[in-house]
Write a protein that holds these residues in place. Structure first.
Motif, PDB file in Angstrom:
ATOM      1  N   PHE A 138       0.820  -1.213   0.000  1.00  0.00           N
ATOM      2  CA  PHE A 138       0.000   0.000   0.000  1.00  0.00           C
ATOM      3  C   PHE A 138       0.855   1.266   0.000  1.00  0.00           C
ATOM      4  N   GLN A 139       2.159   1.120  -0.152  1.00  0.00           N
ATOM      5  CA  GLN A 139       3.064   2.268  -0.134  1.00  0.00           C
ATOM      6  C   GLN A 139       3.730   2.494  -1.489  1.00  0.00           C
ATOM      7  N   THR A 140       3.163   1.919  -2.537  1.00  0.00           N
ATOM      8  CA  THR A 140       3.735   2.056  -3.873  1.00  0.00           C
ATOM      9  C   THR A 140       3.250   3.347  -4.533  1.00  0.00           C
ATOM     10  N   GLU A 141       3.954   3.767  -5.566  1.00  0.00           N
ATOM     11  CA  GLU A 141       3.540   4.969  -6.303  1.00  0.00           C
ATOM     12  C   GLU A 141       2.144   4.807  -6.894  1.00  0.00           C
ATOM     13  N   ILE A 142       1.848   3.606  -7.371  1.00  0.00           N
ATOM     14  CA  ILE A 142       0.530   3.365  -7.968  1.00  0.00           C
ATOM     15  C   ILE A 142      -0.565   3.553  -6.920  1.00  0.00           C
ATOM     16  N   THR A 143      -0.379   2.951  -5.757  1.00  0.00           N
ATOM     17  CA  THR A 143      -1.389   3.070  -4.700  1.00  0.00           C
ATOM     18  C   THR A 143      -1.525   4.512  -4.243  1.00  0.00           C
TER      19      THR A 143
END
Length: 160
Positions: A138-143
Motif C-alpha cells: 500500500f506504499q507504492t507509487e501506484i497506490t
C-alpha cells in the motif's frame, strides 16, 4: 453472452431504482454503470457497511483513523463486478483501478477522519484511502496515485 449482459443491465437498473437518490447533492457521490447512474448522498454512504483503520499518510500529520464504506461495497451497489472503474475528483483528477484489485475491505471511501466528517479543504467529503502502514504493497507509487480525494464520481469501463 449478450443475453447475460442484458439481464445484468436490467437487474442493475431495477436495483439502482430502489436506491436512495439525491440529484445534485452537495456531498453526493455519483456511481455510474453503463447508462445507469445513482447519486448517493452522505446519509446513503454512511448507511453502507463501514470499514475503519488507523494509518499515517504522506499528506497528513500523525496517525488518523479513517472510516467509510469499502470501494467494493459502493461499486457493488451499481452492479459493477468486472473491468475497470474510473474515479474522478472535483478538480477533474482521474484515476483508474481494475475491479480485480479491489477487495471487500480495501480501499475505503473515507467519509470520516478521527470520527468526524471532513470538508473539501480537508480532502473531503470522500477520500479513497488504503491502510498504508499495514503493508508495503500500500506504499507504492501506484497506490499513492490512486488515493484520490474530493471524490465526486465512480464509473465503470466495460470489458471488451
Amino acid at each position: 453472452m449478450i443475453l447475460k449482459r442484458t439481464i445484468v443491465k436490467i437487474i442493475t437498473i431495477l436495483t439502482l431504482a430502489a436506491l436512495p437518490v439525491v440529484a445534485h447533492a452537495k456531498d453526493g457521490l455519483t456511481v455510474t454503470n453503463d447508462d445507469a447512474s445513482i447519486v448517493l448522498d452522505r446519509a446513503a454512504v454512511d448507511n453502507l457497511p463501514q470499514q475503519e483503520f488507523t494509518t499515517t499518510t504522506i499528506w497528513t500529520e500523525g496517525s488518523i483513523t479513517f472510516s467509510g464504506p469499502s470501494l467494493h461495497a459502493i461499486i457493488s451497489l451499481a452492479g459493477i463486478t468486472e473491468g475497470t472503474v474510473t474515479l474522478t475528483a472535483v478538480n477533474d483528477y482521474v484515476i483508474q483501478i481494475p475491479v480485480a484489485e479491489i477487495t471487500e475491505t480495501t480501499p475505503i471511501v473515507a467519509s470520516l477522519m478521527d470520527g468526524e466528517p471532513f470538508n473539501r479543504r480537508e480532502k473531503g467529503p470522500y477520500w479513497l484511502v488504503y491502510p498504508y502502514d499495514s503493508d508495503p504493497a500500500f506504499q507504492t507509487e501506484i497506490t499513492l496515485a490512486r488515493s484520490i480525494w474530493q471524490l465526486v464520481s465512480i464509473s465503470n469501463i466495460a470489458p471488451d
